[in-house]
Design a protein around this motif. Structure first.
Motif, short mmCIF file in Angstrom:
data_model
loop_
_atom_site.label_atom_id
_atom_site.label_comp_id
_atom_site.label_asym_id
_atom_site.label_seq_id
_atom_site.Cartn_x
_atom_site.Cartn_y
_atom_site.Cartn_z
N SER A 1 -18.10 30.23 14.21
CA SER A 1 -17.17 31.25 13.75
C SER A 1 -17.08 31.31 12.23
N GLY A 2 -17.48 30.23 11.57
CA GLY A 2 -17.42 30.20 10.12
C GLY A 2 -16.05 29.85 9.57
N GLU A 3 -15.07 29.68 10.44
CA GLU A 3 -13.73 29.34 9.98
C GLU A 3 -13.65 27.85 9.67
N ILE A 4 -12.91 27.52 8.63
CA ILE A 4 -12.72 26.14 8.25
C ILE A 4 -11.28 25.76 8.59
N GLY A 5 -11.12 24.75 9.41
CA GLY A 5 -9.80 24.27 9.77
C GLY A 5 -9.56 22.92 9.13
N PHE A 6 -8.38 22.72 8.64
CA PHE A 6 -8.03 21.44 8.04
C PHE A 6 -7.46 20.53 9.11
N LEU A 7 -8.04 19.36 9.25
CA LEU A 7 -7.61 18.39 10.25
C LEU A 7 -6.62 17.40 9.64
N PRO A 8 -5.68 16.90 10.43
CA PRO A 8 -4.72 15.92 9.90
C PRO A 8 -5.44 14.62 9.55
N LYS A 9 -5.11 14.07 8.41
CA LYS A 9 -5.67 12.81 7.92
C LYS A 9 -4.53 11.99 7.31
N VAL A 10 -4.79 10.74 7.07
CA VAL A 10 -3.86 9.86 6.36
C VAL A 10 -4.62 9.24 5.21
N LEU B 1 0.83 -1.20 0.00
CA LEU B 1 0.00 0.00 0.00
C LEU B 1 0.86 1.24 0.00
N THR B 2 0.23 2.35 -0.27
CA THR B 2 0.88 3.66 -0.25
C THR B 2 0.21 4.51 0.80
N LEU B 3 1.01 5.19 1.63
CA LEU B 3 0.49 6.05 2.67
C LEU B 3 0.93 7.49 2.38
N THR B 4 -0.01 8.41 2.44
CA THR B 4 0.28 9.83 2.24
C THR B 4 -0.35 10.62 3.37
N GLU B 5 0.42 11.52 3.97
CA GLU B 5 -0.16 12.40 4.98
C GLU B 5 -0.95 13.48 4.27
N ALA B 6 -2.12 13.80 4.81
CA ALA B 6 -3.01 14.77 4.17
C ALA B 6 -3.68 15.62 5.24
N ARG B 7 -4.37 16.65 4.81
CA ARG B 7 -5.18 17.48 5.69
C ARG B 7 -6.50 17.72 4.98
N GLY B 8 -7.59 17.75 5.73
CA GLY B 8 -8.88 17.95 5.10
C GLY B 8 -9.98 18.15 6.13
#
Length: 98
Positions: free
Chosen positions: A50-59, A28-35
């Protein structure tokens, strides 16, 4: 062959990879991402507008899976990635060129 794409929480990587390996995935291939998803990156929606969008760490995990074990691999990945809380992730299946 199918291409299986998982977007999961980082702390679930070891459990998901072990589960995929036990179900027959050989690489498999693993890539660190944010979303973000429906919660727009907010961990707690209570009184937070607040209406702000924060990107959370994902894999992001990608692997090619033979058709004959696809259902078993999907079940194993889903079970291992599930936390029961919002933002568990997504699982996509596409036609793969293997």
């Amino acid at each position: 062959m199918k291409l299986l794409l998982l977007v999961i929480k980082p702390f679930k990587v070891v459990a998901v990879v072990r589960s995929l390996t036990a179900a027959g995935v050989q690489g498999l291939t693993l890539t660190e991402a944010r979303g973000y998803g429906r919660q727009k990156g907010r961990l707690d929606l209570y009184r937070d507008d607040s209406g702000e969008i924060g990107f959370l760490p994902k894999v992001r995990l990608e692997c090619l899976v033979p058709d004959e074990v696809l259902d078993e691999v999907i079940e194993a990945a889903s079970t291992a990635a599930r936390t029961g809380r919002i933002g568990d992730g997504k699982l996509f299946v596409e036609e793969g060129d293997g």
